[in-house]
Scaffold this motif. Sequence first.
Motif, PDB file in Angstrom:
ATOM      1  N   ARG A   1       0.836  -1.208   0.000  1.00 31.02           N
ATOM      2  CA  ARG A   1       0.000   0.000   0.000  1.00 31.02           C
ATOM      3  C   ARG A   1       0.870   1.258   0.000  1.00 31.02           C
ATOM      4  NH1 ARG A   1      -2.720  -4.019  -0.204  1.00 31.02           N
ATOM      5  NH2 ARG A   1      -4.844  -4.296   0.608  1.00 31.02           N
TER       6      ARG A   1
ATOM      7  N   ILE B   1      -2.798   0.134   6.128  1.00 30.85           N
ATOM      8  CA  ILE B   1      -3.451   0.961   5.117  1.00 30.85           C
ATOM      9  C   ILE B   1      -2.852   2.355   5.129  1.00 30.85           C
ATOM     10  CG2 ILE B   1      -5.634  -0.267   4.965  1.00 30.85           C
ATOM     11  CD1 ILE B   1      -6.757   1.470   7.078  1.00 30.85           C
TER      12      ILE B   1
ATOM     13  N   ASP C   1      -9.268   0.293  -0.263  1.00 33.89           N
ATOM     14  CA  ASP C   1      -7.984   0.543   0.384  1.00 33.89           C
ATOM     15  C   ASP C   1      -6.802   0.533  -0.593  1.00 33.89           C
ATOM     16  OD1 ASP C   1      -8.163  -2.159  -0.091  1.00 33.89           O
ATOM     17  OD2 ASP C   1      -7.122  -2.736   1.736  1.00 33.89           O
ATOM     18  N   ARG C   2      -7.018   0.067  -1.832  1.00 30.01           N
ATOM     19  CA  ARG C   2      -5.950   0.134  -2.844  1.00 30.01           C
ATOM     20  C   ARG C   2      -6.118   1.335  -3.773  1.00 30.01           C
ATOM     21  NH1 ARG C   2      -2.129  -3.295  -3.762  1.00 30.01           N
ATOM     22  NH2 ARG C   2      -2.064  -5.314  -2.732  1.00 30.01           N
TER      23      ARG C   2
ATOM     24  N   LYS D   1     -10.793   3.858   3.580  1.00 30.90           N
ATOM     25  CA  LYS D   1      -9.415   3.541   3.959  1.00 30.90           C
ATOM     26  C   LYS D   1      -8.447   3.732   2.773  1.00 30.90           C
ATOM     27  CE  LYS D   1     -10.502   0.207   7.650  1.00 30.90           C
ATOM     28  NZ  LYS D   1     -11.755   0.863   8.007  1.00 30.90           N
ATOM     29  N   SER D   2      -8.755   4.707   1.929  1.00 24.42           N
ATOM     30  CA  SER D   2      -7.959   4.953   0.729  1.00 24.42           C
ATOM     31  C   SER D   2      -6.768   5.853   1.041  1.00 24.42           C
ATOM     32  CB  SER D   2      -8.820   5.642  -0.342  1.00 24.42           C
ATOM     33  OG  SER D   2      -9.969   4.912  -0.625  1.00 24.42           O
TER      34      SER D   2
END
Length: 916
Positions: free
Chosen positions: A615, A654, A734-735, A768-769
């Motif tokens: 991440r 993250i 999250d990605r 959660k980006s």
Amino acid sequence: MAGEVWYVFVMSGQNAQKTAPADQKVTPMMAQYIEIKTANPDSLLFYRMGDFYELFFEDAEIASQSLGITLTKRGKHQGDDIPMCGVPVHAADDYLQKLIAKGHRVSVCEQTEDPAEAKKRGSKSVVRRDVVRLVTPGTLTEERLLDAGTNNYLMALTRLKGGSLSGDAVFGLAWIDMSTGSFQLSETDQQRLAADLAQVSPRELILADSLLQESDLRLVAEQSGGSLSPVPRAFFDSSTASDRLAHYFGVKTLDGFGTFSRAELSAAAGILSYIERTQLGERPPLDPPMREAGAGRMLIDPATRANLELARTLSGERQGSLLATIDRTVTGGGSRLLASRLAGPLVNVDAIHHRHDSVAFFLTNEIKREGLRQTLKGAPDMARALSRIALNRGGPRDILSVAQGLAAARAVLDQTRNGDIPAEIAAARASLEQAPHELGTQLVAAIKEEPPLLKRDGGFVATGYNSDLDELRSLRDESRKVIAKLQAEYSEELGLRSLKIKHNNVLGWFIEAPTAQTEKLTADPARFIHRQTMAGAMRFTTTELADLESKIASAGERALAIELEIFDQLGQAIIETGDAIKAAAHGLSILDVSAALAKLAQEENYSRPVIDDSRAFEIKGGRHPVVELALRKTGGESFVANDANLGPDASEEIGHIWLITGPNMAGKSTFLRQNALIAVLAQMGSFVPALEAHIGVVDRLFSRVGAADDLARGRSTFMVEMVETAAILNQAGDRSLVILDEIGRGTATFDGLSIAWATIEHLHEVNKSRALFATHYHELTALSAKLDRLSNATVSVKEWNGDVIFLHEIVPGAADRSYGIQVAKLAGLPAMVVERSKQVLGQLEEQDRRSPAESLIDELPLFANITTKPPGGAADPAKPNPVSEALTELAPDDMTPREALEALYQLKTLQAGGDG
């Protein structure tokens, strides 16, 4: 044309007037035109008459306005004048390009028989004509109608309800470029549909007419930017799709091509049906369908593409876009491949590494790279030339293009032969090795270096390739020398120096001598045949002269016939080796892109990024590629590089969110965009404008930057902003990498601040980006105390004598003011307005100090503890509302006025208690 009657001339002295026939009957020519037009109602009809394409009636009016040409009249139809305009056949491509660019479709109607044949059926017989091609934006192949650096995609969209495992509808996509033969399929869903359409950016989109009746789907289709072509639903029949594809490619089963879903096969069947309908029997040389997994590409929705100006600026121009900035390719195929890679960056780490390896190879082998680029500059567009030849639209220059392209392929093989080479370059070389090089040698020997555009003109076969052709050309081009030689022979034989061989349009070639000296000619009438006696001269012919005249007259026709036969033979040989030629063309394009990106990296000081499945998102010394180049061209200030680190800390899994504050004009938006562009460049296979870059693969890129309205759909600037923000919050994971600029600025201050506040919390707690969030709401900086992965950053400035100096540096911390008044002053606002603004600002800041924003942090509950009310705004059923309970116990019909008033006071007391 002879024998084609349009109207009746009534002659009166020197004047002629056009009148309709007395019985108002339709003329044979008009009957033919109306019949053909009726069969092609949805397009403009280019009706061939001699050296012109003519248009009549409403078609003429539309074309006249669109092309800026004169609208005239020709005869009458049922008593009314017939509007008419026309374009020369030799310049038709230019007019077609204008009509297609304006969204029109054109049916090309040609004469299908010789006028002499029509005359045999009667003096008033009409030459047979028929539509030979339907020209649409997505079916163009002519070089003059296409952009060499852009794919011209025709795309089909279909939907199968209940096609997924969950029972939801799935969409099938099929897209081809008829100019190169590429054919790809994909399956998608409602959520990804707009992004997948934007990635392909079709010139024309085919879909069932029933789908266009659905407003949501029509909106998505219109956003693709392509011309919409509705067709019957039967085009997409999935039950027969496999058989239709197998029949088109001449195979018994599609197993050799791969495994395709029903939705993909349905779309493929639809696009092939459309091709057969528009090409009228001609079959473009399509590649076997190849499935493209949508999950293999970075998802970039249309709004993000527009905001980041990847291929076009917001004004629609290529110049100023990221693509124009990085394009160093030297071939049309290379430019198209670069654009395709930029449109769909990869998410597979190994595939990205292969592309980076190729760029690194050419970066470290500069001499080899520049030699290769020099060779590629002479490589024409083989793929598009092949397609035109296969569709019977090719000319001598297309054959020469294939010849020169194969010659370039052979030269490139020699230039890349030595040393270890990366896998991608090795695969490209393998395709070049399989190219039909012997055919290339033959083509070079057959075609002149500068052939004419059209094969019908002849003169394109090289001297020495065919002896019969050379002999006929000699006879055609040197006829006077041949005649002069025969004249000298007769003169010497007969001893008549005054004997001449002459020509006129009545007798053709003949022998002429003074009457007093013709004794020897008249003495041999079997050989010298008398033709004409003149005053003082006599004219004769001979069998030898007549034969020579016949040969001279037919030499041109026979020479052209041989050339056309040679053209057909060479064209057939090219078509038979078409797969190998297309593979070689693609190999040259790969090498062109890799070498071009290496050239870019060297010239612009780009570095190789580290790409993995983490991440991470750490950029050191990052720069905006477009802005940096623009500053250099204008000779202005140098670009200030900045770092960015959104990756997780050692104890986290993250990424982080940066909240960026600072004044207008300081570079916040540039900083946001440059990091998004660095991610795109890295995953498309390019080096990046940074000292170092470590990026964990970004699966989805979202950008909400700038302000724009959509009044055609009734959307204000703020509504557009909210729609785009909603799409981000509903889809980002999250990605993902999220770029947000000035969320909430399009509405009232408190409303906007509230929306921006909640958006940040949602990105932090739900999405959660990894995200960059620029704002002028300084109150939001207090969130960093509450959200552990939110960091404050600001653009540093200096004040000097009341003015502001922008340093364009991103540093940790938070800005406490926006310097908007200073920027307004720089923009030239009147001094009175600036001074009054300062007074108002002082009062507002004083009021704000009495109610600090930090108090919100203590008073608001955590985002994770927020409970969403049921639809309709009903209260939480777990916590009964005392006011509601009291209301349910009231019986108004049984109450006196005094009792009702007391009940009202009790309700107010309960309400006050609940609010407390």
